[in-house]
Design an enzyme around this catalytic site. Sequence first.
Site, PDB file in Angstrom:
ATOM      1  N   TRP A   1      25.536  23.508  36.996  1.00  0.00           N
ATOM      2  CA  TRP A   1      26.134  24.626  36.998  1.00  0.00           C
ATOM      3  C   TRP A   1      25.738  25.363  38.771  1.00  0.00           C
ATOM      4  O   TRP A   1      24.502  25.383  38.615  1.00  0.00           O
ATOM      5  CB  TRP A   1      26.051  25.883  36.137  1.00  0.00           C
ATOM      6  CG  TRP A   1      26.462  25.443  34.893  1.00  0.00           C
ATOM      7  CD1 TRP A   1      27.327  24.169  34.618  1.00  0.00           C
ATOM      8  CD2 TRP A   1      26.589  26.110  33.749  1.00  0.00           C
ATOM      9  NE1 TRP A   1      27.809  24.313  33.389  1.00  0.00           N
ATOM     10  CE2 TRP A   1      27.496  25.669  32.726  1.00  0.00           C
ATOM     11  CE3 TRP A   1      26.084  27.534  33.363  1.00  0.00           C
ATOM     12  CZ2 TRP A   1      27.708  26.263  31.304  1.00  0.00           C
ATOM     13  CZ3 TRP A   1      26.447  27.982  32.229  1.00  0.00           C
ATOM     14  CH2 TRP A   1      27.148  27.308  31.160  1.00  0.00           C
TER      15      TRP A   1
ATOM     16  N   LYS B   1      31.003  24.083  38.089  1.00  0.00           N
ATOM     17  CA  LYS B   1      30.638  22.763  37.639  1.00  0.00           C
ATOM     18  C   LYS B   1      30.306  21.716  38.627  1.00  0.00           C
ATOM     19  O   LYS B   1      31.454  21.055  38.780  1.00  0.00           O
ATOM     20  CB  LYS B   1      31.211  22.595  36.214  1.00  0.00           C
ATOM     21  CG  LYS B   1      30.815  23.673  35.254  1.00  0.00           C
ATOM     22  CD  LYS B   1      31.558  23.436  33.793  1.00  0.00           C
ATOM     23  CE  LYS B   1      31.061  24.549  33.087  1.00  0.00           C
ATOM     24  NZ  LYS B   1      32.691  25.470  32.437  1.00  0.00           N
TER      25      LYS B   1
ATOM     26  N   GLU C   1      33.021  46.186  25.809  1.00  0.00           N
ATOM     27  CA  GLU C   1      32.526  46.013  24.642  1.00  0.00           C
ATOM     28  C   GLU C   1      31.145  46.258  24.387  1.00  0.00           C
ATOM     29  O   GLU C   1      30.662  46.132  23.143  1.00  0.00           O
ATOM     30  CB  GLU C   1      32.569  44.123  24.547  1.00  0.00           C
ATOM     31  CG  GLU C   1      34.074  43.649  24.625  1.00  0.00           C
ATOM     32  CD  GLU C   1      34.486  43.464  25.923  1.00  0.00           C
ATOM     33  OE1 GLU C   1      33.957  44.036  26.871  1.00  0.00           O
ATOM     34  OE2 GLU C   1      35.454  42.507  26.034  1.00  0.00           O
TER      35      GLU C   1
ATOM     36  N   THR D   1      39.922  46.527  27.278  1.00  0.00           N
ATOM     37  CA  THR D   1      39.343  45.774  28.393  1.00  0.00           C
ATOM     38  C   THR D   1      40.413  45.667  29.593  1.00  0.00           C
ATOM     39  O   THR D   1      41.692  45.710  29.120  1.00  0.00           O
ATOM     40  CB  THR D   1      38.996  44.163  27.734  1.00  0.00           C
ATOM     41  OG1 THR D   1      39.952  43.732  27.298  1.00  0.00           O
ATOM     42  CG2 THR D   1      37.667  44.418  26.950  1.00  0.00           C
TER      43      THR D   1
HETATM   44  N1  LIG Z   1      25.476  44.593  37.528  1.00  0.00           N
HETATM   45  C1  LIG Z   1      26.608  43.629  37.261  1.00  0.00           C
HETATM   46  N2  LIG Z   1      26.452  42.537  37.957  1.00  0.00           N
HETATM   47  C2  LIG Z   1      27.212  41.422  37.769  1.00  0.00           C
HETATM   48  N3  LIG Z   1      28.284  41.758  36.913  1.00  0.00           N
HETATM   49  C3  LIG Z   1      28.325  42.866  36.269  1.00  0.00           C
HETATM   50  C4  LIG Z   1      27.558  43.929  36.072  1.00  0.00           C
HETATM   51  N4  LIG Z   1      27.964  44.726  35.404  1.00  0.00           N
HETATM   52  C5  LIG Z   1      29.218  44.300  35.023  1.00  0.00           C
HETATM   53  N5  LIG Z   1      29.449  42.991  35.472  1.00  0.00           N
HETATM   54  C6  LIG Z   1      30.421  42.227  34.876  1.00  0.00           C
HETATM   55  O1  LIG Z   1      31.677  43.220  34.306  1.00  0.00           O
HETATM   56  C7  LIG Z   1      31.860  42.548  32.976  1.00  0.00           C
HETATM   57  C8  LIG Z   1      32.415  43.921  32.230  1.00  0.00           C
HETATM   58  O2  LIG Z   1      33.397  44.455  32.890  1.00  0.00           O
HETATM   59  P1  LIG Z   1      34.360  45.383  32.220  1.00  0.00           P
HETATM   60  O3  LIG Z   1      34.036  45.619  30.724  1.00  0.00           O
HETATM   61  O4  LIG Z   1      34.525  46.643  32.823  1.00  0.00           O
HETATM   62  O5  LIG Z   1      35.925  44.634  32.289  1.00  0.00           O
HETATM   63  P2  LIG Z   1      36.042  43.040  32.514  1.00  0.00           P
HETATM   64  O6  LIG Z   1      35.194  42.374  31.955  1.00  0.00           O
HETATM   65  O7  LIG Z   1      36.183  43.263  34.217  1.00  0.00           O
HETATM   66  O8  LIG Z   1      37.429  43.209  32.005  1.00  0.00           O
HETATM   67  P3  LIG Z   1      38.017  41.982  31.206  1.00  0.00           P
HETATM   68  O9  LIG Z   1      36.946  42.009  30.074  1.00  0.00           O
HETATM   69  O10 LIG Z   1      39.374  42.600  30.787  1.00  0.00           O
HETATM   70  O11 LIG Z   1      38.176  40.831  31.977  1.00  0.00           O
HETATM   71  C9  LIG Z   1      30.636  41.938  32.612  1.00  0.00           C
HETATM   72  O12 LIG Z   1      31.035  40.952  31.561  1.00  0.00           O
HETATM   73  C10 LIG Z   1      30.039  41.393  33.839  1.00  0.00           C
HETATM   74  O13 LIG Z   1      30.830  40.313  34.180  1.00  0.00           O
HETATM   75 MG   LIG Z   2      35.133  41.649  30.148  1.00  0.00          MG
END
Ligand SMILES: Nc1ncnc2c1ncn2[C@@H]1O[C@H](COP(=O)(O)OP(=O)(O)OP(=O)(O)O)[C@@H](O)[C@H]1O
Ligand SMILES: [Mg+2]
Lengths: 543, 543
Positions: free
Chosen positions: B444, B439, B330, B185
């Site tokens: 929310w 919040k 994940e 991640t």
């Molecule tokens: N279509 C979408 N709309 C809104 N958010 C999205 C969408 N697709 C993915 N995400 C966001 O991206 C996240 C997943 O991103 P990724 O696994 O690439 O790494 P990251 O979560 O940005 O990094 P880290 O987990 O290290 O903080 C999701 O949990 C969500 O918050």
């Molecule tokens: Mg993430």
Amino acid sequence: MLGGMQDWPLLVWKLIDHAALHHGSREIVTARVEGGESRSNWREVRERALKVAQGLSRLGVRTGDRAATLAWNTQRHVECWYGISGMGAVAHTVNPRLFEEQIVYIINHAGDRVLFFDLTFVPLVERIAPKLNTVEHYVLMTGREHVPETSIPDLLAYEDLIAASDGDFEWANVDELTPAGLCYTSGTTGNPKGVLYTHRSNVLHTFGANSADALGLTSAATILPVVPMYHANAWGVPYAAAAAGAKLVMGGAHFDAPTLHGLIMREGVTLTAAVPTVWLAMLQHLEKSGQGMGELKRVVIGGSAVPRSMIVDFKEKYDVTVCHAWGMTEMSPLGTLGSLSAAALEKTQQEQFDIQTKQGRAIFGVEMKIVDDNGDEMPRDGKAFGHLMVRGPWVVREYYAGDGGHVLDADGWFDTGDVATIDPSGYMQITDRAKDVIKSGGEWISSIELENEAVGHAAVAEAAVIGLPHPKWDERPLLIVVRKPDTNPSKQDLLDHLEGRVAKWWMPNDVVFVDEIPHTATGKIQKLTLRQQFKDYRFPDAA
Amino acid sequence: MLGGMQDWPLLVWKLIDHAALHHGSREIVTARVEGGESRSNWREVRERALKVAQGLSRLGVRTGDRAATLAWNTQRHVECWYGISGMGAVAHTVNPRLFEEQIVYIINHAGDRVLFFDLTFVPLVERIAPKLNTVEHYVLMTGREHVPETSIPDLLAYEDLIAASDGDFEWANVDELTPAGLCYTSGTTGNPKGVLYTHRSNVLHTFGANSADALGLTSAATILPVVPMYHANAWGVPYAAAAAGAKLVMGGAHFDAPTLHGLIMREGVTLTAAVPTVWLAMLQHLEKSGQGMGELKRVVIGGSAVPRSMIVDFKEKYDVTVCHAWGMTEMSPLGTLGSLSAAALEKTQQEQFDIQTKQGRAIFGVEMKIVDDNGDEMPRDGKAFGHLMVRGPWVVREYYAGDGGHVLDADGWFDTGDVATIDPSGYMQITDRAKDVIKSGGEWISSIELENEAVGHAAVAEAAVIGLPHPKWDERPLLIVVRKPDTNPSKQDLLDHLEGRVAKWWMPNDVVFVDEIPHTATGKIQKLTLRQQFKDYRFPDAA
Ligand SMILES: Nc1ncnc2c1ncn2[C@@H]1O[C@H](COP(=O)(O)OP(=O)(O)OP(=O)(O)O)[C@@H](O)[C@H]1O
Ligand SMILES: [Mg+2]
Ligand SMILES: Nc1ncnc2c1ncn2[C@@H]1O[C@H](COP(=O)(O)OP(=O)(O)OP(=O)(O)O)[C@@H](O)[C@H]1O
Ligand SMILES: [Mg+2]
């Protein structure tokens, strides 16, 4: 080192849980056996399936037990499937069109403890019940008000079984290798043999079936599986529709063109699945009635070879695309589908029709090769034909109870019993069943190809080609033809038609006309019977 | 009782074997890092991947070992993936856009024994090599003629590694639970954590991705995954394309609109996958150049929320359908896709756009629910928003090397860290990340929804909303805006625009204009940084 992903066993009930939760209001419409139509949806069907599971558990059915169905395509049959395998038991579909002795053999062999059956089959079940050694409970798939006076012992009405369940029940969390379904081959040679599907194989088959080049169901699709659930799992449609959240239209006991056409039009069916004979009748019906096909975009046809003329008619008259499919009970059943490749899409319409007559390309998950009599792999050149061998997670490893012994070769390949070519773009074409191939002077002649060309003649309703002994060539082809009503083609007319369409040395040595060609319980030409029927026949040039 | 189906482990190399055999001549086109374009196909790429596998085996790499890539989307990167996991090792994609210390941390933490990297990263690798404790072999992904003078020890040219292999090698017949891939991640909170994909999880994800309502690749499709392979596996496209036999177009080091647009037009791309920022630039580019989109039919967009205006522009100006996707590292990464349901297809175009702004419906294989702070499930009414929990065969069970401890709850659910609503038809909408949710007085407020509405204003290039302390309400929203060039909207203009579009109590308490909004390595708004940046800010009404 262990991987870090979740342990989420592939279980059949997860399909209907998914459908109920994410596509809960998507409909399941049934032409009921009692008459009229019923409308339900995935949410309700799941709830009722869970009650079936609870009912079975109450009856003492346990993990691994078999429960059979003798039933048409209906909502209740879908509930039985999910209910039975969802509680850990095995949903055994019995083909009601088999001979009675075969049905008795199959149910006893499977050791079914419960038999679900439709109203249609009350007389049948009355006759066979005394011979069924293991069935403890008979469930008539209807409401109590429809239950007739009958000699069937321990008879339960399906709706009573459900009504007695409160739904406070949980699906069985079994290992994914646990058996979920059982289906016997129609047994055209020897006793029927059982294929014992697992939860894993059914779920993987569902994924394969739903890949976009296969059935490719979406939640917006409406599918009418004309192919019966007792025939190779209705090609997996009741599972695939749940995974996709598609609308399911079930024809019940009806296979006639007018009823099916009515359903297609009224319910906005976009996709269907059936054997060629169903469509032959449908095309004739449409021809007569002058009607169209509504929302229908694609028909998946398999079980027997689709003649080119059918593909052309569907496209040119109704703008419906035929997608050829090939598979078998031993393959859950889907193996190949005839969707067009990028290269094919750039060809002319006529060339595309040619490609569509082939049985198609393997879904990912199905490995396929052709081999000669020595087991050596043959080239994928679209010309060489050999024994078609398959491997994959939804292909049989051994028949139920070890019948038939080892059916895989040393490398795990299953011999389909079909003979085929594979072309360089991956399109497989069935040229014959190994047992039907015509061996002329050491070379093979494809009976299916001859049949396909013969039905291209305007006056031919159906055609079969069999190999018969010939003093000089070992075997030569005999063309057997059913003429269309009010036509009267001669032998020579048919030979003239074939001339130039097939290799010279493939030309049938004779043509005979018959009133009817015999069919198996799954709608296929019964070549064994034909060969018996013509066993005393002698070719004119073999006197 | 044992089921009767074949034991056919789900292994990643079976995907490319399938592609090579059934779709062998289907192309893989790459905008090369060395300049120019290369054209290859699945057959060749498989052969070369096998040689990579053989080369790695020669280097002493064994089952379970990790081999890393620091590379763009190229043919060679695809070969590395299949080569590494095909010989039983773990293909570890490292995101080159992370901070150097993070890259060093990740490679050491993974214990990578081999590092494949593109020419672009020679300077980077020169700097970090002394700090990499486990890397024994460095492979520069190019031909020998391009290898520069460098301090990198034990450096091999990729083409030499391949040339030294004769291809007489067999893929590893490992258990399907063997790890196949590793991706960290981006570590916006704390150290990056590794997700260790298995062969099984990758193959099941491929099936899910290829279901018709998801990516739905066919062999006739041409896909350009703009999303990098180092970012959540390019959403599984290199696997899905092989399973379907689709044509793959790889942009190499290019992410700029003119280059991507050129590829789309020249190669007949029908489908792409990328984050919203890529499309923002693309739409601006098209606006300026007046060009169209060629064969492009559908763009799958995810990683961040897609603003409604983008969906509208694509459809109305270019007749391209936006399909929203949501997922995460994940989750391999696909969770939901925004294909339209049957009911949605009957609505007006404007209503459809509204539905398309939602992140979509779960693929079969992904279980999904929302829960409140106590873990109690919340209604699927499209209004309630709660913590989004997932379960499934391609969802993480635990991070690599046990980092982060137990991440599943007692029932096996993984907390995505996202906050969402789910509507009765199954459409999920992300309203926030849990850590970004605002919040206000115990309720929310969704920062994403506010942002989406704000970018609907013609003069807004980008918008971010963060919650900042407020004496009365705990937190209130601050709207941070980057203006489009040559525009000059006032605070009031923006507030007027939001008025009526969002609930009254959601209205930002203030608007500030900035030149730039900070982004993460995967193109997302860095709210943590923004909150730090504005930590001394006070709302006008909070003085
Ligand atoms: N279509 C979408 N709309 C809104 N958010 C999205 C969408 N697709 C993915 N995400 C966001 O991206 C996240 C997943 O991103 P990724 O696994 O690439 O790494 P990251 O979560 O940005 O990094 P880290 O987990 O290290 O903080 C999701 O949990 C969500 O918050
Ligand atoms: Mg993430
Ligand atoms: N599209 C098709 N074209 C030609 N033949 C087909 C096609 N689809 C299926 N078949 C034939 O049907 C067979 C599979 O049929 P099925 O499993 O329903 O039972 P069966 O083989 O007819 O019965 P049994 O195995 O008991 O003899 C295949 O092996 C093949 O010969
Ligand atoms: Mg058979």
